[in-house]
Design a protein around this motif. Structure first.
Motif, PDB file in Angstrom:
ATOM      1  N   GLY A   1       0.799  -1.120  -0.052  1.00  0.00           N
ATOM      2  CA  GLY A   1       0.126   0.070   0.102  1.00  0.00           C
ATOM      3  C   GLY A   1       0.968   1.084   0.012  1.00  0.00           C
ATOM      4  O   GLY A   1       2.123   1.259   0.100  1.00  0.00           O
TER       5      GLY A   1
ATOM      6  N   GLU B   1       0.339   6.060   0.354  1.00  0.00           N
ATOM      7  CA  GLU B   1      -0.458   6.937   0.796  1.00  0.00           C
ATOM      8  C   GLU B   1      -1.987   7.063   0.462  1.00  0.00           C
ATOM      9  O   GLU B   1      -2.756   7.457   0.873  1.00  0.00           O
TER      10      GLU B   1
ATOM     11  N   HIS C   1      -3.365   4.415  -1.499  1.00  0.00           N
ATOM     12  CA  HIS C   1      -4.110   3.133  -1.314  1.00  0.00           C
ATOM     13  C   HIS C   1      -3.780   2.225  -0.230  1.00  0.00           C
ATOM     14  O   HIS C   1      -2.656   2.283   0.131  1.00  0.00           O
ATOM     15  N   ALA C   2      -4.767   1.657   0.260  1.00  0.00           N
ATOM     16  CA  ALA C   2      -4.710   0.792   1.395  1.00  0.00           C
ATOM     17  C   ALA C   2      -3.849  -0.471   0.835  1.00  0.00           C
ATOM     18  O   ALA C   2      -4.022  -0.782  -0.410  1.00  0.00           O
ATOM     19  N   PRO C   3      -3.181  -1.353   1.701  1.00  0.00           N
ATOM     20  CA  PRO C   3      -2.551  -2.475   1.360  1.00  0.00           C
ATOM     21  C   PRO C   3      -3.731  -3.694   0.813  1.00  0.00           C
ATOM     22  O   PRO C   3      -4.690  -3.690   1.477  1.00  0.00           O
TER      23      PRO C   3
END
Length: 340
Positions: free
Chosen positions: A77, A79, A81-83
């Motif tokens: 992930g 800044e 996009h979430a993992p």
């Protein structure tokens, strides 16, 4: 479809043009659904954006290390996009692999840099089966086992609900298969209802149009018999039911969403959480194996093309054995102060 090679020459194909050509191919030639195409576009825009941030703008510049690094970036992930979990990252990588495979097939690249980059393996999730007492509570909450004495619409629908859920648990069918049944598909099962316990057969049409015959036990036959005799004729009085076995309040074929809704309502009345139509399918398979059924028989009943798919249920029963052993055997746990 515009040919990027006509404007750029071999070895100098811009990534953005390849992406546009591939998306055109997916939409025009493969006729993907709008939502699927939107997901491909989103995944490939992120991929090309990642490569451009690395200073790569042409197809020939991409090597396996870049594709592997991108997969790692998806998992970590950033800044914006979430993992991503293993399944989501695998889906995104599938879009990337499709893009490079397309480029090679079109002659825009000599090698496929993504061919040896394998998707992450999602953790195995064991099917969630409900204990028998929970299934029975759910069935009782869905409606009466016998045809209702009154003709109130709510009573009729309750009897229909009970018949559907009895079929789902009694056969292990997918909800789409159950609502897709026609009256003729259960004729033999209903005929067997008065033969002193003989088991009828139901004809299901599974994935890929593959048909299978599944036995129907006495509980489901009893519920179906009452539904077909006194309930369905009233519901289809408008003449719109056609051959459908399970119909809605307006007389039309019950939908998959309608099956989910009536199960959810029954689960709420029974105080059972986290139940879906597939829970009944999982429970059907698990309870059969717990009772000593052969895995090959369960495979046929579920309509699995490979026994490998069915074997996951054996893991469920082994886990159950461990739980029972740990809670029941007097020497299963060390009672002292330390580990042993």
């Amino acid at each position: 479809m515009p040919d990027p090679m006509e404007r750029t020459g071999p070895g100098a194909v811009p990534l953005r043009r390849v992406r546009a050509a591939f998306l055109d191919h997916l939409g025009a030639e493969r006729a993907l659904a709008d939502n699927t195409l939107l997901a491909y576009r989103r995944d490939l825009c992120r991929y090309v954006g990642y490569l451009e941030d690395q200073g790569l703008t042409e197809l020939a510049q991409v090597c396996p290390g870049h594709v592997g690094a991108y997969l790692g970036a998806l998992r970590e992930g950033d800044e914006e996009h979430a993992p991503l979990g293993a399944a989501s990252a695998g889906r995104a990588l599938a879009a990337v692999r499709g893009l490079h495979r397309f480029a090679v097939r079109e002659g825009w690249a000599a090698v496929d840099p993504a061919v040896d980059v394998t998707p992450p393996v999602p953790p195995m999730r064991l099917p969630k089966a409900a204990p028998l007492e929970v299934v029975e509570r759910l069935l009782e909450a869905s409606g009466p086992a016998d045809a209702p004495a009154s003709a109130a619409r709510a009573d009729l629908l309750a009897q229909r609900d009970r018949a559907l859920l009895e079929v789902l648990y009694g056969t292990g069918a997918r909800v789409s298969e159950a609502v897709g049944l026609d009256v003729d598909d259960v004729a033999e099962a209903v005929d067997a209802a008065d033969t002193g316990g003989a088991v009828g057969l139901v004809r299901f049409r599974g994935k890929g149009g593959k048909e299978r015959l599944v036995p129907l036990g006495s509980y489901a036959r009893r519920a179906l018999g009452g539904y077909l005799t006194l309930v369905r004729p009233t519901l289809v009085a408008s003449g719109r039911g056609g051959p459908a076995l399970f119909v809605n309040a307006r007389g039309g074929r019950l939908t998959r969403q309608g099956g989910w809704a009536l199960l959810s309502a029954a689960a709420e009345r029974a105080g059972v959480e986290g139940v879906s139509p597939h829970t009944l399918r999982h429970s059907f398979a698990t309870h059969l194996l717990d009772g000593g059924a052969d895995i090959r028989v369960v495979q046929e009943l579920l309509g699995h093309s490979s026994v490998t798919t069915t074997q996951v249920y054996t893991l469920v029963t082994v886990e159950r054995l461990r739980e029972v052993y740990a809670s029941s055997h007097p020497r299963a746990r060390w009672a002292g102060g330390g580990s042993r």
